[in-house]
Enzyme design. Structure first.
Site, PDB file in Angstrom:
ATOM      1  N   GLU A 208      36.481  53.287  66.700  1.00  0.00           N
ATOM      2  CA  GLU A 208      36.395  53.184  65.242  1.00  0.00           C
ATOM      3  C   GLU A 208      36.187  54.588  64.702  1.00  0.00           C
ATOM      4  O   GLU A 208      35.129  55.194  64.878  1.00  0.00           O
ATOM      5  CB  GLU A 208      35.242  52.279  64.801  1.00  0.00           C
ATOM      6  CG  GLU A 208      35.214  52.042  63.301  1.00  0.00           C
ATOM      7  CD  GLU A 208      33.823  52.030  62.721  1.00  0.00           C
ATOM      8  OE1 GLU A 208      33.563  52.816  61.785  1.00  0.00           O
ATOM      9  OE2 GLU A 208      32.994  51.249  63.209  1.00  0.00           O
TER      10      GLU A 208
ATOM     11  N   CYS B  60      31.903  56.014  57.121  1.00  0.00           N
ATOM     12  CA  CYS B  60      33.285  55.958  57.592  1.00  0.00           C
ATOM     13  C   CYS B  60      34.152  55.145  56.650  1.00  0.00           C
ATOM     14  O   CYS B  60      35.383  55.228  56.697  1.00  0.00           O
ATOM     15  CB  CYS B  60      33.343  55.364  58.998  1.00  0.00           C
ATOM     16  SG  CYS B  60      32.577  53.731  59.136  1.00  0.00           S
TER      17      CYS B  60
END
Length: 683
Positions: A255, A294
């Site tokens: 990720e 993120c």
């Protein structure tokens, strides 16, 4: 100076020497020495597999779920102690709430998923497959816990949430974890892990912590292990491509930070609620966690004739952002996690300045409400404007991991989709529009490049969790630059840690393996009615064969009158031309209702209630004069915990209802769900 410790091989230990001095992001003060040097990673991983893994694999999904729930309840009780530590990472109280209580919320959410799994240590996946003409050979799938360990390499931005959202999933699956948080904020992760270990709720070996650099932590991973990495795409891809990761078929979930976009719909004008929602949402995404997410909005896509209006409104909101010590109640944005992050941010802002204009903010010139401007890790919000994002493309390549975002114009929705996709894959994008047709068009066209899409309007804004908040029951991940991985995702996330295996054999064999009655398996008749048995006494496959009943015209007419269901096929024989029916047909629900009258034992007994029907099908028409009977079979059993000391000890029993005709052919099938009292009222 104190040491930020590691918890490995069943004990707290400091590493050799000094890899890093963790510092307070607000004041720059030293917090402690961080080191994992000298740790025996081969032994650590094996300890997890053998000590933690063996215990977890013996537990059923119901037991693992209750374990997570107990841990979540414990951490909620002691949550106050983590906030002061969290402030030292630069997080405000709201930021800390997301990290701490949001992380604990992941434990609760994953614990609730136990209801979607059997009362077994392994999962029975999907439906059986018929593999033979006579039905004596069938296939199915089971999913068993991988006999490895999950190695979680986490980023610095969410020291608690980043750990809890990952271990909640692997623990539910029955797999132990070794967690390596970022060394810069590992002091907060250490604080949380100490509370977890001290609670003794998790089996020993199911959670280990490496607080330092963790060099060599994945050198000894093997088949059955899973590595998850959250951080930069460049680092993640290097690790993913290591020869031993590939050779040993180690599952690797990446990720990566991405250039997420938020789009103002072409229908939205100043003065509309959606305009204000958009500006507020973008401002929040720039300043929450000082932009260190993120999922943060890096590119703000706006119709070209709305650029000035959005710039003005967004600038006004950013001006009200008070930066400083998060203990100050007036402060709305804290610091970055470390001075190194500030240096990287400045470097990337300078790169973007070559192609874009700064329309608000200065990383060096800003007011501070508490904290040390020189020693702390502060940075002010910066807003860029890029009037030609198809030519000046650095904005689609360079990510400033901090409170920085760029305004980009688009001509029409197709162009907005194209710009959003120029980020080469993201974790999330959002569109704020009052027109659901626009939301649909954007979602369908952009979905292939984004892991999640938020369609926001005035109707959902009040309860929306926002652009930047992944939810534990939905997939968190994204294609391309975002890494191509998946985290969480409800039941999907748990399945990542299970090995799916096809099993083939006689229905009796598959019933024994799955502990779910399979069509074609033996149905031993019990002497005492199934409703007279307590939960512990019932066995999968046990069956009651009921008396039979011949359906009459009067039955059909009476049910039509009572139910009000006068569909022509049941009451008007003259209307059947051109249909599949040979004559007036009994209601499907009559057949099911009559079946209930046939299989139910009316006397008071262990069965407490019937609370639902699953998988109901009417497979063959029933006409007046046909005789029906019922095969009533124990299909599956699921244990249930007592909610209080006063609660009745009980379990869930699923019964297969097979209604058949005089030729032995099935005319209706259903699964009924019941609560059945236990003999043992202590559990």
């Amino acid at each position: 100076m104190q040491h930020i410790q590691n918890y490995v091989l069943g004990e707290w230990t400091k590493g050799e020497g000094e890899e890093l001095i963790a510092k307070d992001a607000i004041t720059g003060e030293d917090i402690g020495i961080v080191s994992s040097a000298g740790l025996d990673y081969e032994a650590i991983l094996q300890y997890g597999r053998e000590k933690g893994g063996k215990t977890l694999r013996k537990m059923t999904f119901q037991e693992r779920g209750r374990m997570l729930k107990a841990l979540a309840l414990h951490l909620i009780e002691v949550k106050g102690q983590f906030y002061e530590t969290s402030f030292r990472t630069g997080a405000t109280k709201i930021d800390s709430w997301v990290d701490i209580e949001g992380g604990i919320g992941n434990l609760f959410a994953n614990a609730s998923l136990r209801r979607q799994f059997p009362d077994l240590p392994y999962h029975v996946d999907g439906q059986p497959a018929a593999l033979s003409k006579e039905g004596t050979f069938i296939g199915h799938h089971i999913m068993v816990p991988k006999r490895g360990v999950a190695v979680h390499i986490n980023a610095f931005n969410f020291p608690v949430w980043g750990m809890l959202e990952k271990i909640a999933v692997n623990l539910m699956a029955g797999v132990p974890a070794v967690v390596k948080p970022s060394e810069y904020t590992s002091f907060l992760t250490e604080h949380m892990v100490k509370a977890i270990i001290d609670s003794k709720i998790l089996p020993e070996g199911s959670l280990q912590l490496v607080s330092g650099l963790g060099r060599g932590i994945i050198d000894h991973v093997q088949t059955g292990d899973t590595v998850t990495f959250t951080g930069s795409a460049a680092t993640g891809k290097k690790l993913q491509a290591l020869p031993h990761i590939i050779d040993r078929s180690v599952t690797f979930n990446l990720e990566a930070d991405s250039l997420n976009a938020s789009v103002l719909g072409p229908d939205v004008e100043p003065g509309m609620p959606e305009f204000d929602i958009f500006v507020k949402e973008v401002q929040r995404e720039i300043t929450t966690k000082a932009g260190q997410k993120c999922t943060a909005v890096r590119r703000i896509l706006v119709p070209e004739n709305r650029m000035d209006a959005v710039q003005e409104a967004l600038t006004e909101r950013l001006k009200k952002t008070v930066i400083g010590d998060p203990r100050n109640k007036e402060v709305r944005m804290g610091a970055l996690a470390s001075k190194i992050q500030v240096e990287r941010l400045i470097e990337n802002v300078e790169r973007l300045k070559k192609q874009q204009e700064v329309v608000y903010g200065d990383l060096r010139d800003y007011d501070l409400a508490g904290g040390d401007k020189e020693k702390g890790a502060f940075a002010a919000p910066v807003l860029f404007r890029n009037n030609d994002p198809f030519k000046n493309t650095d904005v689609h390549e360079v990510e400033c991991f901090g409170p920085v975002s760029s305004l980009l114009p688009y001509k029409d929705l197709d162009e907005a989709v194209e710009l959003a996709n120029m980020g080469k894959g993201s974790l999330v994008s959002s569109i704020i529009t009052a027109d659901d047709k626009i939301g649909r068009a954007f979602a369908v066209e952009a979905a292939h490049m984004h892991g999640r899409i938020l369609v926001l309007n005035a109707k959902s804004a009040k309860e929306s969790t926002g652009h930047g908040s992944p939810m534990p029951l939905l997939t968190h991940g994204g294609p391309g630059r975002a890494g191509g991985g998946e985290e969480m995702g409800g039941k999907r996330g748990i399945l990542h840690y299970l090995q799916r295996t096809a099993i083939q054999g006689h229905p009796d064999s598959i019933t024994e393996i799955t502990q779910v009655y399979q069509p074609g398996a033996s149905r031993p008749e019990v002497e005492k009615h199934l409703f007279r048995h307590h939960f512990e006494e019932l066995k999968v496959g046990d069956t009651v064969y009921t008396h039979r009943h011949t359906v009459t015209d009067a039955d059909i007419a009476s049910f039509a009158q009572v139910s009000g269901d006068n569909f022509y096929a049941h009451v008007d024989e003259t209307s059947l031309e051109g249909t599949i029916f040979e004559g007036k047909v009994a209601h499907g629900y009559y057949i099911l209702s009559k079946a209930a009258g046939m299989f139910v034992d009316p006397r008071k007994g262990p069965v407490l209630l019937n609370y639902g029907i699953d998988e109901c099908r009417f497979t063959k028409p029933v006409y007046p004069g046909m005789t029906i009977g019922v095969k009533f079979t124990v299909k599956e059993k699921i244990d249930q915990e007592k909610k209080s000391e006063e609660d009745i000890a009980k379990g869930i029993v699923k019964f297969n209802v097979d209604v058949y005709d005089g030729e032995g052919e099935t005319v209706a099938l259903a699964t009924i769900l019941t609560m059945v009292k236990k003999l043992d009222q202590t559990h």
